[in-house]
Design an enzyme around this catalytic site. Structure first.
Site, PDB file in Angstrom:
ATOM      1  N   SER A 146       6.214  28.620  27.689  1.00 17.51           N
ATOM      2  CA  SER A 146       5.254  29.176  27.840  1.00 17.51           C
ATOM      3  C   SER A 146       5.577  29.696  29.112  1.00 17.51           C
ATOM      4  O   SER A 146       6.836  30.324  29.363  1.00 17.51           O
ATOM      5  CB  SER A 146       4.636  28.024  28.413  1.00 17.51           C
ATOM      6  OG  SER A 146       3.111  28.742  28.673  1.00 17.51           O
ATOM      7  N   SER A 147       4.407  29.005  30.211  1.00 11.64           N
ATOM      8  CA  SER A 147       5.092  30.515  31.546  1.00 11.64           C
ATOM      9  C   SER A 147       4.027  29.673  32.941  1.00 11.64           C
ATOM     10  O   SER A 147       3.300  28.699  32.292  1.00 11.64           O
ATOM     11  CB  SER A 147       4.705  31.637  31.297  1.00 11.64           C
ATOM     12  OG  SER A 147       5.076  31.919  32.561  1.00 11.64           O
ATOM     13  N   TYR A 160      -0.326  38.376  28.104  1.00  7.57           N
ATOM     14  CA  TYR A 160       0.873  37.354  28.476  1.00  7.57           C
ATOM     15  C   TYR A 160       0.065  35.928  28.569  1.00  7.57           C
ATOM     16  O   TYR A 160       0.860  35.074  27.474  1.00  7.57           O
ATOM     17  CB  TYR A 160       1.484  37.911  29.103  1.00  7.57           C
ATOM     18  CG  TYR A 160       3.003  37.016  29.002  1.00  7.57           C
ATOM     19  CD1 TYR A 160       4.326  37.682  28.639  1.00  7.57           C
ATOM     20  CD2 TYR A 160       3.696  36.527  29.915  1.00  7.57           C
ATOM     21  CE1 TYR A 160       4.924  36.891  27.993  1.00  7.57           C
ATOM     22  CE2 TYR A 160       4.732  35.750  30.559  1.00  7.57           C
ATOM     23  CZ  TYR A 160       5.590  36.134  29.407  1.00  7.57           C
ATOM     24  OH  TYR A 160       6.841  34.780  29.296  1.00  7.57           O
ATOM     25  N   LYS A 164       0.590  32.437  26.200  1.00  5.81           N
ATOM     26  CA  LYS A 164       0.750  31.432  26.372  1.00  5.81           C
ATOM     27  C   LYS A 164      -0.170  29.582  26.933  1.00  5.81           C
ATOM     28  O   LYS A 164       0.792  28.663  26.157  1.00  5.81           O
ATOM     29  CB  LYS A 164       2.238  31.294  28.059  1.00  5.81           C
ATOM     30  CG  LYS A 164       3.575  32.772  27.604  1.00  5.81           C
ATOM     31  CD  LYS A 164       4.150  32.005  26.774  1.00  5.81           C
ATOM     32  CE  LYS A 164       5.004  33.039  27.041  1.00  5.81           C
ATOM     33  NZ  LYS A 164       6.293  32.280  25.489  1.00  5.81           N
TER      34      LYS A 164
END
Length: 255
Positions: A146-147, A160, A164
């Site tokens: 993920s982020s 984006y 995630k």
């Protein structure tokens, strides 16, 4: 008997960046690696050479994680490669790392941008993992990437980060449904890292780098080793009871 062979990991997007670093960290722990690349075949071959210098075995396979229709053929290629190189039908660890960065404000994000991110970061992960499930050893591990941007926000990453966020929910469902096979599924969420990801912005833009460092408890931006090492640790036997978790590896960014 398969238990006498080394552990085998398949890492998508492992020709560079975090994928490469993860593959090298796994090799240091005695794990053999299937390296996938999209375009950078020469880079991928160099990663294989580095892994072999460490003393582990590695092979390279081409994969476009946005091309869902190619996954049947890819799974067959993995199956064949496992037989040829390890005389086994299964691998142990899947790291869904492949990704691209698209920087665009919410108002400027195009449908093409959105679809590209969706296919690579969410739909591709969903269906690639589904296709590879018969080849994953019972008791294996899956790590999705993920982020930190799914928790904190920087303008320009709406699409984006949304993908995630979807991956984080999917990870919990996968952990629940694959538990009967003793397969753990976790998600690692890196903070800002100095790589060539997204054009190398974090690495090369000094003002941005300093800004992120000032917002991070440990006072610097992350390096690839900070993430690859954490993923390798999560795949170790000592981490067997960690399941269905989001593990942020950001040095305490935006606390």
């Amino acid at each position: 008997m398969t238990q006498h062979r080394p552990k085998i990991a398949l890492v998508t997007g492992a020709s560079r960046g975090l994928g490469k670093n993860t593959a090298l960290n796994l090799a240091k722990k005695g794990v053999d690696v299937i390296v996938t690349y999209h375009n950078g075949k020469e880079e991928a071959n160099r990663v294989v050479a580095e892994i072999e210098l460490i003393g582990a075995k590695a092979i390279v396979l081409q994969l476009d994680t946005s091309n869902i229709k190619s996954f049947n053929g890819f799974a067959e290629e993995v199956k064949r490669s496992l037989q040829e190189n390890w005389q086994t039908e299964h691998f142990d660890f899947l790291v869904n790392n492949a990704g691209v960065g698209v920087y665009a404000s919410f108002s400027d994000t195009t449908e093409d941008d959105f679809d590209r991110l969706m296919n690579i970061h969410f739909k591709g992960v969903f269906f690639l993992t589904q296709k590879l499930l018969p080849l994953i050893e019972d008791g294996g591990r899956i790590v999705n990437i993920s982020s930190g941007l799914a928790r904190f926000t920087y303008p320009g990453y709406a699409a984006y980060a949304s993908m995630k966020g979807a991956i984080e929910v999917l990870t919990r469902y996968m952990a629940k449904e694959l538990g009967s096979r003793q397969i753990t599924v976790n998600v690692v969420a890196p903070g800002a890292i100095e790589t060539d990801f997204g054009g190398g912005t974090v690495r090369d833009n000094l003002d941005l780098n300093n800004l992120i460092a000032s917002q991070t408890a440990l006072g610097r931006v992350g390096l690839p080793d900070d993430i690859g090492g954490a993923i390798a640790a999560l795949l170790s036997e000592e981490s067997r009871w960690i399941n269905g978790q989001r593990i942020e590896v950001s040095g305490g960014q935006s606390l």
